[in-house]
Enzyme design. Structure first.
Site, PDB file in Angstrom:
ATOM      1  N   GLY A 183       0.844  -1.190   0.000  1.00  0.00           N
ATOM      2  CA  GLY A 183       0.000   0.000   0.000  1.00  0.00           C
ATOM      3  C   GLY A 183       0.877   1.236   0.000  1.00  0.00           C
ATOM      4  N   LEU A 184       0.241   2.358  -0.169  1.00  0.00           N
ATOM      5  CA  LEU A 184       0.951   3.635  -0.198  1.00  0.00           C
ATOM      6  C   LEU A 184       1.644   3.928   1.129  1.00  0.00           C
ATOM      7  CD1 LEU A 184      -1.738   5.868  -1.951  1.00  0.00           C
ATOM      8  CD2 LEU A 184       0.441   5.115  -2.939  1.00  0.00           C
ATOM      9  N   SER A 185       2.627   4.796   1.085  1.00  0.00           N
ATOM     10  CA  SER A 185       3.249   5.304   2.300  1.00  0.00           C
ATOM     11  C   SER A 185       2.165   5.990   3.124  1.00  0.00           C
ATOM     12  CB  SER A 185       4.355   6.301   1.942  1.00  0.00           C
ATOM     13  OG  SER A 185       4.929   6.834   3.104  1.00  0.00           O
ATOM     14  N   GLY A 186       2.092   5.673   4.401  1.00  0.00           N
ATOM     15  CA  GLY A 186       1.093   6.276   5.271  1.00  0.00           C
ATOM     16  C   GLY A 186      -0.237   5.551   5.294  1.00  0.00           C
TER      17      GLY A 186
ATOM     18  N   GLY B 238      -0.787   2.603   6.537  1.00  0.00           N
ATOM     19  CA  GLY B 238      -0.941   1.894   7.807  1.00  0.00           C
ATOM     20  C   GLY B 238      -0.316   0.514   7.852  1.00  0.00           C
ATOM     21  N   LYS B 239       0.543   0.208   6.908  1.00  0.00           N
ATOM     22  CA  LYS B 239       1.163  -1.117   6.854  1.00  0.00           C
ATOM     23  C   LYS B 239       1.941  -1.435   8.130  1.00  0.00           C
ATOM     24  CE  LYS B 239       3.436  -0.010   3.135  1.00  0.00           C
ATOM     25  NZ  LYS B 239       2.917   1.373   3.046  1.00  0.00           N
TER      26      LYS B 239
ATOM     27  N   SER C 209       5.810  -1.806  -2.379  1.00  0.00           N
ATOM     28  CA  SER C 209       5.769  -2.718  -3.540  1.00  0.00           C
ATOM     29  C   SER C 209       4.742  -2.249  -4.573  1.00  0.00           C
ATOM     30  CB  SER C 209       5.534  -4.162  -3.108  1.00  0.00           C
ATOM     31  OG  SER C 209       4.621  -4.319  -2.068  1.00  0.00           O
TER      32      SER C 209
END
Length: 181
Positions: free
Chosen positions: A13-16, A18-19, A87
């Site tokens: 997922g995108l930066s920020g 929540g990964k 990714s």
């Protein structure tokens, strides 16, 4: 008694989005259940194992390949590897998935709209990308291709981390990757 089957949970997922938050909470829950797991955070790995890589498409692929290989080492020891990496490209994620046996690679799309990720911006990266201090930043001037059919789709702007972690745990139990509590 074995409390888990080895697998890799690949949080994309995108930066920020929540990964890292989800991986940290999930790791804590799994360890309390005596499941063997380890966390592989993309930011941490970029500062250590992958410090020699940039952000070209080739370097991003090499970053993912190295994390996949480390994940495989943990799988061989019976662990659940929790990998949190942006990714960005489907083709790259498919290449990583091909390194694993069927059922060992679980793709988890950690989804939040770009506007939410920019509001969160815990590291100030979106601000820097918008000011052109950072080039090739995923979501701003570089592409992020959302998974077309992830194993799990978690919307962090709609549900709490605790609720989403329970969703992941339920998935793992249903697919017999961890023992029921």
């Amino acid at each position: 008694m074995i409390r888990n089957k080895p697998c890799v949970l690949w949080f994309t997922g995108l930066s920020g989005a929540g990964k890292t938050t989800l991986v940290r909470e999930l790791s804590s829950v799994l360890k309390k259940r005596d499941a063997r797991c380890c966390s592989l955070d993309g930011d941490d790995l970029r500062q250590t194992l992958n410090a020699d890589l940039g952000f070209s498409e080739e370097d991003r692929m090499e970053n993912m390949r190295r994390v996949a290989e480390v994940s495989r080492l943990f799988l061989n020891e019976g662990y659940i590897a929790l990998a949190a990496l942006i990714s960005p490209l489907r083709s790259q994620r498919a290449a990583v998935k091909s390194l694993f046996e069927d059922g060992q690679f679980i793709e988890i799309f950690v989804d939040a709209p770009l506007s939410v990720c920019e509001e969160r911006d815990p590291k100030g990266l979106y601000r820097k990308a918008r000011a052109r201090e950072i080039q090739n930043f995923t979501g701003v001037d570089d592409t992020y291709e959302a998974p077309e059919s992830p194993d799990l789709h978690l919307q962090t702007h709609r549900e709490s981390p605790s609720t989403l972690v329970r969703t992941v745990v339920a998935y793992l139990e249903t697919n017999e990757l961890i023992s029921p509590n």
